[in-house]
Design a protein around this motif. Structure first.
Motif, mmCIF file in Angstrom:
data_model
loop_
_atom_site.group_PDB
_atom_site.id
_atom_site.type_symbol
_atom_site.label_atom_id
_atom_site.label_comp_id
_atom_site.label_asym_id
_atom_site.label_seq_id
_atom_site.Cartn_x
_atom_site.Cartn_y
_atom_site.Cartn_z
ATOM 1 N N LYS A 175 5.608 1.266 2.839
ATOM 2 C CA LYS A 175 4.998 1.469 1.531
ATOM 3 C C LYS A 175 4.717 0.116 0.897
ATOM 4 N N THR A 176 3.495 -0.064 0.441
ATOM 5 C CA THR A 176 3.169 -1.276 -0.306
ATOM 6 C C THR A 176 2.417 -0.839 -1.551
ATOM 7 N N ALA A 177 2.509 -1.610 -2.611
ATOM 8 C CA ALA A 177 1.827 -1.200 -3.839
ATOM 9 C C ALA A 177 1.919 -2.256 -4.910
ATOM 10 N N ARG B 51 -2.580 -5.807 -9.843
ATOM 11 C CA ARG B 51 -3.878 -5.994 -9.223
ATOM 12 C C ARG B 51 -4.429 -7.383 -9.538
ATOM 13 N N LYS C 39 -2.926 -9.925 -7.268
ATOM 14 C CA LYS C 39 -3.524 -9.719 -5.946
ATOM 15 C C LYS C 39 -4.917 -10.375 -5.891
ATOM 16 N N THR D 32 -6.684 3.564 -1.740
ATOM 17 C CA THR D 32 -5.501 2.923 -2.318
ATOM 18 C C THR D 32 -4.936 3.701 -3.508
ATOM 19 N N PHE E 163 0.310 -5.116 0.585
ATOM 20 C CA PHE E 163 -0.891 -4.449 0.080
ATOM 21 C C PHE E 163 -2.096 -5.371 0.254
ATOM 22 N N GLY F 109 -3.339 -5.585 3.688
ATOM 23 C CA GLY F 109 -4.000 -4.350 4.118
ATOM 24 C C GLY F 109 -5.456 -4.239 3.697
ATOM 25 N N THR F 110 -5.854 -4.968 2.677
ATOM 26 C CA THR F 110 -7.247 -4.885 2.211
ATOM 27 C C THR F 110 -8.002 -6.192 2.410
ATOM 28 N N GLY G 181 -11.402 -4.716 1.208
ATOM 29 C CA GLY G 181 -11.658 -3.289 1.401
ATOM 30 C C GLY G 181 -10.797 -2.688 2.485
ATOM 31 N N ASN H 249 3.808 1.331 -8.825
ATOM 32 C CA ASN H 249 3.649 1.607 -7.390
ATOM 33 C C ASN H 249 2.625 2.681 -7.067
ATOM 34 N N LEU H 250 1.626 2.866 -7.888
ATOM 35 C CA LEU H 250 0.682 3.946 -7.579
ATOM 36 C C LEU H 250 -0.565 3.479 -6.844
ATOM 37 N N ILE H 251 -0.929 2.232 -7.027
ATOM 38 C CA ILE H 251 -2.088 1.724 -6.303
ATOM 39 C C ILE H 251 -1.564 0.903 -5.125
ATOM 40 N N GLY H 252 -1.849 1.356 -3.934
ATOM 41 C CA GLY H 252 -1.321 0.658 -2.758
ATOM 42 C C GLY H 252 -1.708 1.329 -1.468
ATOM 43 N N LEU H 253 -0.935 1.029 -0.460
ATOM 44 C CA LEU H 253 -1.245 1.506 0.887
ATOM 45 C C LEU H 253 0.020 1.799 1.663
ATOM 46 N N PHE H 254 -0.091 2.655 2.656
ATOM 47 C CA PHE H 254 0.878 2.658 3.726
ATOM 48 C C PHE H 254 0.401 1.612 4.724
#
Ligand SMILES: NC(=O)c1ccc[n+]([C@@H]2O[C@H](COP(=O)([O-])OP(=O)(O)OC[C@H]3O[C@@H](n4cnc5c(N)ncnc54)[C@H](O)[C@@H]3O)[C@@H](O)[C@H]2O)c1
Ligand SMILES: NC(=O)c1ccc[n+]([C@@H]2O[C@H](COP(=O)([O-])OP(=O)(O)OC[C@H]3O[C@@H](n4cnc5c(N)ncnc54)[C@H](O)[C@@H]3O)[C@@H](O)[C@H]2O)c1
Lengths: 372, 372
Positions: free
Chosen positions: B148-150, B84, B87, A123, B119, B122-123, A161, B158-163
């Motif tokens: 893009k998610t974050a 975070r 989340k 991530t 995001f 995704g986890t 995760g 927007n730096l911690i995330g996922l495609f």
């Protein structure tokens, strides 16, 4: 009304190598110099307090020697560090030190470190590459293959995760020398599980060579490390996202996880799995899948490995039953167990169907009449 | 030494549909009944305090009517919720309510909600499916396409995330009616950006139909929603992971993001982008890529859309320059800008090469001599 189809079909190649050997620190750094991670020049090393001096610092030194930028991010050793909070702290520390999308993560340690660091890498900047340097037998046998990464939360273990594959895994057999005995035994439980579910040959080898392994005989350690990879790898390759086959890896784990929780983590994971392996063997015998002599062999091997085979006295057996039956896998009042068939095979009811329904009564019988 | 190759090559199909229409709440629930998400029966609806009553509650009611299990998880409206911590709180609330791997996430709201919820999905349980119900023009034009998610952290947005690709996106044009004007204008900036970079036709349409769009004319809104998808989609399809082409989407954003930060978020993102579009047009003119008349057209269109085209008085221009030049993209003291070519095209130096180097002097000239 308008409709759009976003077409995103593609071939993804997440293949990677697992290298098994003695002291692979230099090899890791050479691999990086040789382009394992492309042009990446910045490395966030994630490790724990026990592993820091013995493995992380030397790898850091080698990287710096080669003019790479590297920093070590240290977590307190132990399962309690596998949290979202630790992940956030490392992320903030990495950001503070200027790590952006052009870095890679190197996880150095056991399963706690690789689960945490692998998740973090997945991530960070929406995903940066990571590699794992596995320093425990448990990580070598289990955590390093399969791409599962996760952290724990107050209400669930390993639920938050990602599936995230490393770029390479290094299994350092020399690291088993510094591993506390109890941790070594705990990792052995997963090795025995592999033998029970998939390989009579490995089972026989363990029977004959346990002392050798525990005294760090190079050939014997290499043999089991290879075998572990092969067995887990075969399962994982066929079923990367746990649609069915991976279920077999749960041999001993349904009971094991319940007793681990009820012990309030006085039992290490592998110790709990060992007791779980005994429980499933008893069940398999009751159902006619194992002979009395097979069951005795399993118990004898676990004992040889210095693993528990009885339910500890401090465990409240009623609580254990309760824990099992509040499990998410209970259907129509029946738990679903993977059961061993003889030695080196599991009961299978058809493609990807490995679950034998077990009633509370059957479990109660095992707990009260089979265990001491 | 042993070596294993874990082979994990496979075809992944993340394709999905974007549906554009008026009030798609029923359609969403019907899609679910018709198997859009397979057999999933539990839905975690994530929304914000402004969107809750108008869109999330009605969708919740429809789901419950059809006997699905659903719960609404509400975040405070605004960018400050994209963290975070939020989340984690939603994860804990979902766990508390018994959500495991067999659920799906429904994001209902603007880009903040879809970035956060996408995001999270995704986890959660290492990935559960999600769908997006986009209620802002910005989400329709931008956030809902590309995967893009974050979340934001104190040190980086927007730096911690996922495609992470949704299973379907619903763009509800009716939702634009309840959207505050300033939010509507802000979303329009990304639409104008799309026109500037890729479509003279869309540009002309916007010139002629801005009032219609702002008074929620069905045909006009549908037209731009479709066009936005088409443009962003084409770029994203070719470059899912930002290797190069996606760069063009940064038109107006290098300057935009800097001024957004220096304004301390008094400027909405789209407002900042509007000023950024003006800045890049001035630069393009200086470099000979745009005529004076093209630049005027861009400015006129932004004004028509009620967007700012001047640097606000409260902005410290020196700070702005400083912010630009501490940007990660600075190389050899030069910033790299995507520049417009005429109307509806961008400057391109070869395959996936869109970056024009711009010196501090050139920027200083623009800021001091072009802007009022
Ligand atoms: N991802 C997966 O597929 C998977 C599979 C199995 C287990 N796991 C996870 O792995 C974790 C358990 O793994 P573990 O047993 O390796 O735990 P661990 O990482 O906590 O290591 C066990 C202990 O040994 C110490 N240690 C590690 N290497 C050492 C060395 N070479 N010398 C001396 N001390 C050393 C550690 O500091 C720690 O105190 C759990 O969190 C579990 O959930 C993950
Ligand atoms: N993922 C991507 O590719 C991408 C692209 C662009 C922007 N973004 C992100 O999107 C976010 C901005 O998106 P946004 O402008 O939609 O923000 P937002 O979600 O905060 O919505 C803006 C405001 O409008 C309110 N709102 C939303 N829909 C409404 C409606 N129909 N009626 C009344 N009020 C409504 C919201 O509560 C909020 O106060 C940023 O966090 C940005 O980083 C992501």
């Amino acid at each position: 009304m308008g409709k759009f189809k976003v077409e995103l079909k593609k071939v993804v190649d997440d293949s990677y190598d697992i290298l098994i050997g003695h002291n692979l620190k230099r090899t890791l750094v050479e691999d990086i110099s040789n382009g394992l991670l492309g042009k990446i020049k910045k490395f966030a090393i994630i490790t724990d307090t026990n592993v820091l001096d013995i493995y992380a610092q030397p790898i850091y030194d080698l990287l710096v020697e080669k003019n790479y930028k590297a920093d070590i991010f240290i977590v307190q050793a132990g399962e309690k560090s596998k949290t979202r909070e630790t992940k956030s702290k490392i992320e903030d520390a990495m950001l503070e030190k200027g790590y952006r999308r052009d870095c890679a993560v190197i996880a150095i340690g056991g399963g706690v470190v690789s689960d945490l660091a692998g998740f973090l890498a997945g991530t960070y900047g929406r995903g940066v590459p990571f590699i794992t340097y596995a320093t425990t037998l448990l990580a070598a046998a289990d955590a390093s293959i399969g791409g599962k990464t996760a952290v724990d939360t107050p209400l669930a273990t390993n639920l938050i995760g990602l599936f995230n594959q490393p770029k390479k895994v290094y299994i350092d057999l020399e690291a088993w020398k510094t591993l506390p005995d109890r941790q070594m035994y705990s990792g052995m439980a997963e090795t025995i599980k592999h033998a029970c579910m998939a390989s009579k040959e490995l089972f026989d080898f363990l029977q004959k060579n346990m002392e050798k392994i525990y005294s760090n005989d190079i050939t014997a350690c290499e043999y089991i490390a290879n075998y572990n990879c092969e067995i887990k790898y075969k399962v994982v390759m066929k079923d990367e996202r746990e649609s069915g086959l991976r279920e077999v890896l749960n041999l001993g784990h349904t009971f094991g996880r319940a007793i681990e929780t009820v012990s309030d983590y006085r039992l290490l994971h592998g110790e709990a799995v060992a007791i779980g392996l005994v429980a499933q063997a008893y069940l398999a015998k009751e159902k006619g899948y194992m002979t009395e002599s097979d069951v005795k062999k399993v118990i004898a091997l676990l004992k040889k490995a210095n693993l528990p085979t009885e339910i500890p006295e401090y465990i409240d057996r009623e609580k254990l039953i309760e824990k099992l039956y509040t499990d998410k896998k209970v259907r129509d009042g029946k738990l679903r167990f993977v059961l061993e068939k003889g030695i080196g095979d599991v009961v299978c009811f058809g493609e990807n169907l490995y679950a034998t329904p077990i009633s509370e009564e059957e479990i109660r019988n095992i707990i009260n009449n089979y265990f001491e």
